[in-house]
Design a protein around this motif. Structure first.
Motif, PDB file in Angstrom:
ATOM      1  N   UNK A  36      96.726 -28.062  58.470  1.00  0.00           N
ATOM      2  CA  UNK A  36      97.173 -28.509  57.153  1.00  0.00           C
ATOM      3  C   UNK A  36      97.412 -27.368  56.173  1.00  0.00           C
ATOM      4  N   UNK A  37      97.042 -26.152  56.559  1.00  0.00           N
ATOM      5  CA  UNK A  37      97.278 -25.011  55.680  1.00  0.00           C
ATOM      6  C   UNK A  37      96.465 -25.050  54.403  1.00  0.00           C
ATOM      7  N   UNK A  38      95.239 -25.552  54.491  1.00  0.00           N
ATOM      8  CA  UNK A  38      94.367 -25.586  53.311  1.00  0.00           C
ATOM      9  C   UNK A  38      93.028 -24.937  53.645  1.00  0.00           C
ATOM     10  N   UNK A  39      92.252 -24.661  52.607  1.00  0.00           N
ATOM     11  CA  UNK A  39      90.912 -24.083  52.783  1.00  0.00           C
ATOM     12  C   UNK A  39      89.890 -25.107  52.330  1.00  0.00           C
ATOM     13  N   UNK A  40      89.131 -25.616  53.281  1.00  0.00           N
ATOM     14  CA  UNK A  40      88.161 -26.655  52.941  1.00  0.00           C
ATOM     15  C   UNK A  40      86.998 -26.121  52.103  1.00  0.00           C
ATOM     16  N   UNK A  41      86.798 -24.813  52.110  1.00  0.00           N
ATOM     17  CA  UNK A  41      85.709 -24.285  51.279  1.00  0.00           C
ATOM     18  C   UNK A  41      86.014 -24.460  49.792  1.00  0.00           C
ATOM     19  N   UNK A  42      87.258 -24.826  49.474  1.00  0.00           N
ATOM     20  CA  UNK A  42      87.631 -25.104  48.085  1.00  0.00           C
ATOM     21  C   UNK A  42      87.373 -26.566  47.726  1.00  0.00           C
ATOM     22  N   UNK A  43      87.008 -27.378  48.716  1.00  0.00           N
ATOM     23  CA  UNK A  43      86.718 -28.796  48.465  1.00  0.00           C
ATOM     24  C   UNK A  43      85.413 -28.908  47.672  1.00  0.00           C
ATOM     25  N   UNK A  44      85.334 -29.903  46.787  1.00  0.00           N
ATOM     26  CA  UNK A  44      84.125 -30.060  45.969  1.00  0.00           C
ATOM     27  C   UNK A  44      82.861 -30.242  46.812  1.00  0.00           C
ATOM     28  N   UNK A  45      82.910 -31.092  47.812  1.00  0.00           N
ATOM     29  CA  UNK A  45      81.740 -31.323  48.654  1.00  0.00           C
ATOM     30  C   UNK A  45      82.180 -31.630  50.081  1.00  0.00           C
ATOM     31  N   UNK A  46      81.951 -30.686  50.966  1.00  0.00           N
ATOM     32  CA  UNK A  46      82.342 -30.884  52.369  1.00  0.00           C
ATOM     33  C   UNK A  46      81.583 -32.038  52.994  1.00  0.00           C
ATOM     34  N   UNK A  47      80.288 -32.123  52.663  1.00  0.00           N
ATOM     35  CA  UNK A  47      79.465 -33.184  53.235  1.00  0.00           C
ATOM     36  C   UNK A  47      80.009 -34.555  52.843  1.00  0.00           C
ATOM     37  N   UNK A  48      80.429 -34.667  51.589  1.00  0.00           N
ATOM     38  CA  UNK A  48      80.996 -35.928  51.109  1.00  0.00           C
ATOM     39  C   UNK A  48      82.311 -36.235  51.841  1.00  0.00           C
ATOM     40  N   UNK A  49      83.133 -35.196  52.034  1.00  0.00           N
ATOM     41  CA  UNK A  49      84.408 -35.388  52.748  1.00  0.00           C
ATOM     42  C   UNK A  49      84.171 -35.868  54.174  1.00  0.00           C
ATOM     43  N   UNK A  50      83.231 -35.226  54.846  1.00  0.00           N
ATOM     44  CA  UNK A  50      82.986 -35.553  56.242  1.00  0.00           C
ATOM     45  C   UNK A  50      82.174 -36.830  56.402  1.00  0.00           C
ATOM     46  N   UNK A  51      81.652 -37.345  55.296  1.00  0.00           N
ATOM     47  CA  UNK A  51      80.885 -38.573  55.392  1.00  0.00           C
ATOM     48  C   UNK A  51      81.791 -39.793  55.527  1.00  0.00           C
TER      49      UNK A  51
END
Length: 109
Positions: free
Chosen positions: A59-74
């Motif tokens: 997707x050409x993005x950096x997930x470390x810029x996401x507010x909460x990875x745990x929330x995304x993966x939940x």
């Protein structure tokens, strides 16, 4: 618009392909929707890292810029929504698009 809908479908298809590679080739979109990647699909930390790396590459993005990875993966739906809001569609190459559309026809998405 139809173009936005096509982008949405393509992004969803790419995510589903990644998920199928990591979770199970047998799984379908219906089985991912609304599920927690951690609790329901039982992804461990290694699988989540693999998923994150694949998502970043495709997707050409950096997930470390996401507010909460745990929330995304939940939640699969939250992850898809995040990708649709943040992925740069132009990062998906033309060659990739052709491959994705061919796969979508095969899967009848």
């Amino acid at each position: 618009s139809s173009a936005a809908s096509d982008v949405y479908k393509r992004q969803q298809h790419i995510l589903n392909g990644i998920m199928r590679n990591i979770v199970s080739e047998e799984m379908t979109l219906k089985e991912f929707k609304g599920k927690s990647l951690i609790d329901d699909l039982q992804l461990d930390s290694v699988a989540l890292m693999e998923l994150a790396a694949e998502i970043e590459e495709r997707f050409g993005i950096h997930l470390d810029e996401a507010p909460s990875l745990l929330e995304l993966f939940d939640n699969y739906d939250k992850l898809l929504e995040y990708l649709q809001q943040n992925a740069a569609d132009h990062n998906v190459s033309g060659k990739e698009n052709v491959r994705v559309w061919q796969e979508m026809k095969e899967w009848k998405v």
